[in-house]
Design a protein around this motif. Structure first.
Motif, PDB file in Angstrom:
ATOM      1  N   ARG A  26     -12.848  10.960   4.053  1.00 54.12           N
ATOM      2  CA  ARG A  26     -13.255  10.425   2.747  1.00 54.12           C
ATOM      3  C   ARG A  26     -12.934  11.418   1.630  1.00 54.12           C
ATOM      4  NH1 ARG A  26     -17.841   8.743   5.703  1.00 54.12           N
ATOM      5  NH2 ARG A  26     -19.046  10.530   4.893  1.00 54.12           N
ATOM      6  N   HIS A  27     -13.228  12.687   1.895  1.00 52.39           N
ATOM      7  CA  HIS A  27     -12.972  13.707   0.871  1.00 52.39           C
ATOM      8  C   HIS A  27     -11.479  13.828   0.576  1.00 52.39           C
ATOM      9  CE1 HIS A  27     -13.003  17.523  -1.292  1.00 52.39           C
ATOM     10  NE2 HIS A  27     -12.063  17.933  -0.454  1.00 52.39           N
ATOM     11  N   LEU A  28     -10.667  13.897   1.607  1.00 52.46           N
ATOM     12  CA  LEU A  28      -9.225  14.091   1.418  1.00 52.46           C
ATOM     13  C   LEU A  28      -8.587  12.896   0.721  1.00 52.46           C
ATOM     14  CD1 LEU A  28      -8.346  15.698   4.872  1.00 52.46           C
ATOM     15  CD2 LEU A  28      -8.481  16.865   2.660  1.00 52.46           C
ATOM     16  N   GLN A  29      -9.021  11.699   1.047  1.00 56.73           N
ATOM     17  CA  GLN A  29      -8.469  10.509   0.404  1.00 56.73           C
ATOM     18  C   GLN A  29      -8.808  10.460  -1.080  1.00 56.73           C
ATOM     19  OE1 GLN A  29     -10.290   7.838   3.276  1.00 56.73           O
ATOM     20  NE2 GLN A  29      -8.282   7.096   3.922  1.00 56.73           N
ATOM     21  N   THR A  30      -9.970  10.974  -1.426  1.00 51.90           N
ATOM     22  CA  THR A  30     -10.370  11.005  -2.827  1.00 51.90           C
ATOM     23  C   THR A  30      -9.696  12.142  -3.585  1.00 51.90           C
ATOM     24  OG1 THR A  30     -12.524  10.064  -2.261  1.00 51.90           O
ATOM     25  CG2 THR A  30     -12.347  11.169  -4.393  1.00 51.90           C
ATOM     26  N   ALA A  31      -9.587  13.291  -2.926  1.00 49.08           N
ATOM     27  CA  ALA A  31      -9.095  14.501  -3.597  1.00 49.08           C
ATOM     28  C   ALA A  31      -7.584  14.497  -3.795  1.00 49.08           C
ATOM     29  CB  ALA A  31      -9.520  15.739  -2.816  1.00 49.08           C
ATOM     30  N   ASP A  32      -6.841  13.816  -2.910  1.00 56.67           N
ATOM     31  CA  ASP A  32      -5.382  13.910  -2.955  1.00 56.67           C
ATOM     32  C   ASP A  32      -4.764  12.544  -2.666  1.00 56.67           C
ATOM     33  OD1 ASP A  32      -2.690  14.499  -2.693  1.00 56.67           O
ATOM     34  OD2 ASP A  32      -3.022  16.367  -1.613  1.00 56.67           O
ATOM     35  N   PRO A  33      -4.355  11.795  -3.699  1.00 60.46           N
ATOM     36  CA  PRO A  33      -3.769  10.462  -3.487  1.00 60.46           C
ATOM     37  C   PRO A  33      -2.527  10.485  -2.605  1.00 60.46           C
ATOM     38  CG  PRO A  33      -4.351  10.787  -5.801  1.00 60.46           C
ATOM     39  CD  PRO A  33      -4.507  12.114  -5.137  1.00 60.46           C
ATOM     40  N   LEU A  34      -1.715  11.537  -2.702  1.00 67.19           N
ATOM     41  CA  LEU A  34      -0.517  11.614  -1.861  1.00 67.19           C
ATOM     42  C   LEU A  34      -0.894  11.764  -0.393  1.00 67.19           C
ATOM     43  CD1 LEU A  34       1.758  13.928  -4.050  1.00 67.19           C
ATOM     44  CD2 LEU A  34       1.923  11.445  -3.753  1.00 67.19           C
ATOM     45  N   LEU A  35      -1.871  12.589  -0.120  1.00 61.91           N
ATOM     46  CA  LEU A  35      -2.334  12.747   1.258  1.00 61.91           C
ATOM     47  C   LEU A  35      -3.030  11.474   1.727  1.00 61.91           C
ATOM     48  CD1 LEU A  35      -2.704  14.477   3.761  1.00 61.91           C
ATOM     49  CD2 LEU A  35      -4.729  15.495   2.699  1.00 61.91           C
ATOM     50  N   ALA A  36      -3.697  10.770   0.815  1.00 60.32           N
ATOM     51  CA  ALA A  36      -4.375   9.522   1.177  1.00 60.32           C
ATOM     52  C   ALA A  36      -3.378   8.518   1.757  1.00 60.32           C
ATOM     53  CB  ALA A  36      -5.071   8.937  -0.047  1.00 60.32           C
ATOM     54  N   ALA A  37      -2.163   8.495   1.231  1.00 63.25           N
ATOM     55  CA  ALA A  37      -1.150   7.579   1.750  1.00 63.25           C
ATOM     56  C   ALA A  37      -0.754   7.942   3.176  1.00 63.25           C
ATOM     57  CB  ALA A  37       0.069   7.592   0.831  1.00 63.25           C
ATOM     58  N   VAL A  38      -0.678   9.231   3.467  1.00 65.86           N
ATOM     59  CA  VAL A  38      -0.349   9.672   4.825  1.00 65.86           C
ATOM     60  C   VAL A  38      -1.480   9.310   5.776  1.00 65.86           C
ATOM     61  CG1 VAL A  38       0.222  11.669   6.262  1.00 65.86           C
ATOM     62  CG2 VAL A  38       1.045  11.555   3.902  1.00 65.86           C
ATOM     63  N   ILE A  39      -2.715   9.524   5.332  1.00 63.88           N
ATOM     64  CA  ILE A  39      -3.877   9.197   6.164  1.00 63.88           C
ATOM     65  C   ILE A  39      -3.898   7.708   6.491  1.00 63.88           C
ATOM     66  CG2 ILE A  39      -6.410   9.089   6.174  1.00 63.88           C
ATOM     67  CD1 ILE A  39      -6.391  11.677   4.511  1.00 63.88           C
ATOM     68  N   ALA A  40      -3.584   6.885   5.497  1.00 61.18           N
ATOM     69  CA  ALA A  40      -3.616   5.433   5.694  1.00 61.18           C
ATOM     70  C   ALA A  40      -2.571   4.959   6.703  1.00 61.18           C
ATOM     71  CB  ALA A  40      -3.402   4.721   4.358  1.00 61.18           C
TER      72      ALA A  40
END
Length: 291
Positions: free
Chosen positions: A73-87
């Motif tokens: 949750r923290h990483l998806q909020t803090a870094d939109p570019l990383l959020a795409a990788v997580i998704a």
């Protein structure tokens, strides 16, 4: 890897300037001289020393229930570019079951250094077979059988017969000797913060920063470790942020600061990012070859 600290010697004070002196005859009369303290100083006052800063707390392990979900949750909020990788990537798993004891895990890490996985697996299996209690154990990995005493009982020649180099044998023995002497222990390692762990474990011959970082992430499940020297993580950060060159450790620290306190999970996704990129390139080349 250098661990020397350099200190600059204090600059010498310049000589006092003497100006406006005249040669005169001064009459002398004995008198009692009373020294009075300067109004600006209190010669008998003691300066209170500030207490040492407490060590930063050891954060909950990523295997703690709910901690990995909080990290995502923290990483998806803090870094939109990383959020795409997580998704687009399956989430990591950090087993809640106890991992190998610290000594066993570190010894295994040394045995695996600079070897292909298949070769390392074979040597590790033969290493366990040298330990009677390990080879007789019911479980595949006898976690409590690989002890400092058991390893010290093995001669360097014994280790060489299973494919361990003389240098690596000395590394394993040095690790065992430090644990046997009480310099290190499983409980002490578990209680140390990241800075203390890095300082203490790199005193062991053959254990460098990268080995300690991998131990922290995959054995201790520490949440906020950034392996700045790992090539895969550096390439992942370069790809994620579309950098022209590989980031150096200082640039890595600055770019990934937004991931705190879950930089271990961010690093894990950098490895997956590069794996997916490599798989896509391999598929593309295969398609071009068949057309």
């Amino acid at each position: 890897m250098g661990r020397t600290a350099r200190s600059r010697p204090p600059a010498t004070e310049p000589p006092l300037a003497v100006t406006g002196l005249r040669s005169t005859k001064i009459s002398f009369r004995s008198r009692k001289i009373v020294k009075t303290p300067s109004a600006k100083t209190k010669p008998w006052a003691t300066t209170a020393l500030a207490p040492p800063a407490p060590a930063p707390p050891v954060l909950p392990a990523l295997s703690t229930p709910g901690e990995l979900a909080a990290a995502l949750r923290h990483l998806q909020t803090a870094d939109p570019l990383l959020a795409a990788v997580i998704a687009s990537t399956e989430a990591p798993t950090f087993a809640a079951t106890p991992s190998l004891p610290a000594f066993h895990s570190l010894a295994r890490s040394i045995l695996y250094q600079q070897l292909a996985t298949s070769a390392a697996d074979a040597i590790y299996a033969r290493f366990l077979a040298l330990l009677p209690s390990a080879s007789a154990a019911v479980t595949p990995v006898a976690a409590d059988a690989v002890t400092p005493a058991a390893v010290l009982a093995l001669a360097a020649a014994d280790l060489r017969t299973i494919g361990v180099s003389s240098r690596k044998a000395s590394y394993v023995h040095d690790l065992a000797a430090r644990f046997a002497a009480g310099e290190l222990s499983d409980s002490a390692v578990a209680a140390m913060d990241e800075a203390a762990l890095l300082a203490e474990l790199t005193k062991v011959r053959g254990v460098g920063e990268w080995t300690v970082h991998m131990f922290m992430i995959f054995s201790l499940h520490r949440p906020d470790v950034l392996p700045c020297g790992d090539l895969g993580v550096r390439k992942g950060v370069q790809e994620l942020y579309k950098l022209k060159a590989l980031p150096n450790p200082e640039e890595m620290a600055a770019l990934c600061d937004r991931w705190r306190p879950y930089r271990s999970v961010g690093a894990w996704y950098m490895w997956r990012l590069m794996e997916s990129k490599g798989a896509a390139a391999k598929k593309k080349n295969k398609g071009n070859a068949s057309s």
